[in-house]
Enzyme design. Structure first.
Site, PDB file in Angstrom:
ATOM      1  N   LYS A 115     -28.362   3.447  18.426  1.00 16.61           N
ATOM      2  CA  LYS A 115     -28.209   4.899  18.269  1.00 16.61           C
ATOM      3  C   LYS A 115     -26.804   5.245  18.760  1.00 16.61           C
ATOM      4  O   LYS A 115     -26.541   5.217  19.966  1.00 16.61           O
ATOM      5  CB  LYS A 115     -29.284   5.600  19.101  1.00 16.61           C
ATOM      6  CG  LYS A 115     -29.378   7.067  18.840  1.00 16.61           C
ATOM      7  CD  LYS A 115     -30.644   7.621  19.491  1.00 16.61           C
ATOM      8  CE  LYS A 115     -30.791   9.105  19.212  1.00 16.61           C
ATOM      9  NZ  LYS A 115     -29.679   9.892  19.739  1.00 16.61           N
ATOM     10  N   GLU A 162     -32.173   0.003  15.019  1.00 16.79           N
ATOM     11  CA  GLU A 162     -30.722   0.226  14.916  1.00 16.79           C
ATOM     12  C   GLU A 162     -30.194   0.785  16.229  1.00 16.79           C
ATOM     13  O   GLU A 162     -30.924   1.469  16.953  1.00 16.79           O
ATOM     14  CB  GLU A 162     -30.439   1.264  13.811  1.00 16.79           C
ATOM     15  CG  GLU A 162     -30.898   0.839  12.443  1.00 16.79           C
ATOM     16  CD  GLU A 162     -30.986   2.017  11.456  1.00 16.79           C
ATOM     17  OE1 GLU A 162     -30.273   3.020  11.627  1.00 16.79           O
ATOM     18  OE2 GLU A 162     -31.784   1.917  10.519  1.00 16.79           O
ATOM     19  N   GLU A 170     -23.668   9.086  11.304  1.00 14.93           N
ATOM     20  CA  GLU A 170     -23.137   9.577  12.565  1.00 14.93           C
ATOM     21  C   GLU A 170     -21.608   9.566  12.541  1.00 14.93           C
ATOM     22  O   GLU A 170     -21.007   8.534  12.261  1.00 14.93           O
ATOM     23  CB  GLU A 170     -23.637   8.631  13.682  1.00 14.93           C
ATOM     24  CG  GLU A 170     -23.618   9.219  15.050  1.00 14.93           C
ATOM     25  CD  GLU A 170     -24.857  10.102  15.324  1.00 14.93           C
ATOM     26  OE1 GLU A 170     -25.712  10.263  14.441  1.00 14.93           O
ATOM     27  OE2 GLU A 170     -24.921  10.638  16.453  1.00 14.93           O
ATOM     28  N   TYR A 226       0.847  -1.203   0.000  1.00 16.16           N
ATOM     29  CA  TYR A 226       0.000   0.000   0.000  1.00 16.16           C
ATOM     30  C   TYR A 226       0.883   1.254   0.000  1.00 16.16           C
ATOM     31  O   TYR A 226       0.676   2.184  -0.788  1.00 16.16           O
ATOM     32  CB  TYR A 226      -0.928  -0.021   1.218  1.00 16.16           C
ATOM     33  CG  TYR A 226      -1.770   1.225   1.370  1.00 16.16           C
ATOM     34  CD1 TYR A 226      -3.040   1.316   0.813  1.00 16.16           C
ATOM     35  CD2 TYR A 226      -1.278   2.332   2.080  1.00 16.16           C
ATOM     36  CE1 TYR A 226      -3.810   2.467   0.954  1.00 16.16           C
ATOM     37  CE2 TYR A 226      -2.041   3.484   2.221  1.00 16.16           C
ATOM     38  CZ  TYR A 226      -3.298   3.545   1.662  1.00 16.16           C
ATOM     39  OH  TYR A 226      -4.041   4.694   1.798  1.00 16.16           O
TER      40      TYR A 226
HETATM   41  O1  NMN Z   1      -2.995   7.440   5.977  1.00 10.74           O
HETATM   42  P1  NMN Z   1      -3.315   6.165   5.250  1.00 10.74           P
HETATM   43  O2  NMN Z   1      -3.067   6.261   3.773  1.00 10.74           O
HETATM   44  O3  NMN Z   1      -4.683   5.687   5.528  1.00 10.74           O
HETATM   45  O4  NMN Z   1      -2.303   5.057   5.843  1.00 10.74           O
HETATM   46  C1  NMN Z   1      -2.066   4.925   7.227  1.00 10.74           C
HETATM   47  C2  NMN Z   1      -1.452   3.546   7.503  1.00 10.74           C
HETATM   48  O5  NMN Z   1      -2.397   2.536   7.236  1.00 10.74           O
HETATM   49  C3  NMN Z   1      -0.223   3.230   6.635  1.00 10.74           C
HETATM   50  O6  NMN Z   1       0.726   2.586   7.434  1.00 10.74           O
HETATM   51  C4  NMN Z   1      -0.752   2.271   5.591  1.00 10.74           C
HETATM   52  O7  NMN Z   1       0.217   1.327   5.210  1.00 10.74           O
HETATM   53  C5  NMN Z   1      -1.878   1.595   6.322  1.00 10.74           C
HETATM   54  N1  NMN Z   1      -2.906   1.197   5.346  1.00 10.74           N
HETATM   55  C6  NMN Z   1      -2.839  -0.037   4.827  1.00 10.74           C
HETATM   56  C7  NMN Z   1      -3.744  -0.476   3.881  1.00 10.74           C
HETATM   57  C8  NMN Z   1      -3.668  -1.879   3.328  1.00 10.74           C
HETATM   58  O8  NMN Z   1      -4.459  -2.234   2.475  1.00 10.74           O
HETATM   59  N2  NMN Z   1      -2.747  -2.705   3.776  1.00 10.74           N
HETATM   60  C9  NMN Z   1      -4.754   0.406   3.458  1.00 10.74           C
HETATM   61  C10 NMN Z   1      -4.816   1.692   4.014  1.00 10.74           C
HETATM   62  C11 NMN Z   1      -3.855   2.074   4.947  1.00 10.74           C
END
Ligand code: NMN
Length: 329
Positions: free
Chosen positions: A116, A114, A172, A37
């Site tokens: 709340k 649901e 929410e 990622y």
């Molecule tokens: O700020 P973001 O882009 O959400 O990322 C924060 C952390 O979360 C990073 O360390 C990232 O590697 C992780 N993350 C992983 C995935 C995944 O699919 N493995 C997806 C989104 C964020």
């Protein structure tokens, strides 16, 4: 030619990253490693760095934007965001049931019940599948535009699986118990006043002029309603919740459907006993007539719908002990 390819790759990366974020944050089921990622994220940052003119607010790199100057602007909701009538006892629920059945001439009906969640209601506007605006409920007619802060909430998708030219999703914004405890621990360390409860913390966090602070507060979102829309046909609350999930929203999974009020009441009491087990604060349960056609026939009063009601849980019982002697007052 090369530029086109790079632009195409940028679009592909934006879509992929948004999808992986959805799997990771909303479904809790990542399909790639953080390492993979992060590599894709970095590739996107690199292309955007070389082409600032291609950077759009719906890019995953833009979740944390710039500070707002001079306060939030007002925004009038397309359809008012009504509040719910409150009830506190089983008999009031039975009274609600009798009135609904009378008004519908005794025909069969279903209720969707649901949890709340104790947070704050928000209206999210998507145009052609892209998140464009987030507005607080305000007085129900006019709210505050908190778009930049909403964008920092990871369970709010920047892209949805619905291409309506205009769709309003309501739900929410809340702070999980874990995020709330961590925030208050940090505030105590920093000698700041702790927040009284997760709802206050969520509200305070969403109204920050600096989105960086909102991002650090770790807010979450559950979708449960729809406002003004163009070109979408949904027939019931149950169908709506299923559709919201398909669109990529986080929907609280504890909802149930019933055909009679006594079963609704049992379900509510089960949750009243067990609500401490939940990773988020709840202050009651919402009972809604399932069919949208029946909802329309029941209509609204000036302030509240006549087809739904909020059952409020009694305040949580706190046991006070002083030096091992239970004190009763
Ligand atoms: O700020 P973001 O882009 O959400 O990322 C924060 C952390 O979360 C990073 O360390 C990232 O590697 C992780 N993350 C992983 C995935 C995944 O699919 N493995 C997806 C989104 C964020």
């Amino acid at each position: 030619m090369v530029k086109d390819k790079e632009y195409e790759r940028l679009q592909e990366l934006k879509e992929k990253l948004d999808y992986y974020s959805y799997l990771y944050y909303t479904l809790d089921r990542p399909s790639i490693t953080d390492y993979e990622y992060d590599l894709l994220y970095r590739e996107l940052e690199k292309i955007e760095g070389a082409h600032p003119e291609w950077v759009t607010p719906d890019s995953p790199t833009q979740r944390v934007g710039h500070k707002i100057q001079g306060g939030f602007t007002k925004y009038t909701h397309d359809r008012p965001m009504l509040s719910l009538g409150d009830v506190f006892t089983d008999n009031e629920l039975r009274e609600f049931d009798r009135r609904v059945r009378d008004d519908l001439g005794g025909e069969a009906l279903e209720y969707v019940v649901e949890l709340k969640i104790d947070g704050l209601a928000i209206n999210l506007i998507y145009e052609n599948g892209t998140f464009v605006r987030g507005v607080t409920r305000g007085d129900g007619i006019v709210g505050e535009d908190v778009t930049n802060n909403v964008r920092t909430i990871k369970t709010i998708p920047l892209k949805i699986n619905n291409m309506s030219p205009h769709i309003e999703i309501r739900g929410e914004v809340y702070m999980s118990v874990g995020a709330f405890d961590a925030l208050n621990r940090q505030r105590e360390e920093d000698e700041l006043e702790p927040f009284a409860n997760p709802r206050n913390a969520a509200a305070g966090s969403l109204r920050q002029l600096d989105p960086q602070i909102t991002a650090e507060r770790n807010l979450s979102f559950f979708a449960y309603a729809i406002g003004g829309t163009v070109g979408i046909e949904i027939n019931s609350q149950e169908e709506l919740l299923a559709d919201l999930k398909k669109f990529r929203f986080h929907v609280n999974k504890e909802y149930r459907k019933f055909v009679n009020m006594e079963d609704v009441i049992k379900f509510i009491h089960t949750w009243d006993e067990r609500r401490d087990e939940l990773p988020y604060a709840t202050d009651g349960m919402v009972v809604k007539v399932n069919s949208f056609a029946q909802q329309a026939r029941l209509g609204n009063t000036v302030k509240i719908p006549r087809w739904a009601v909020a059952y409020k849980f009694p305040p949580e019982r706190v046991v006070t002990k002083v030096l091992d002697i239970s004190v009763s007052v």
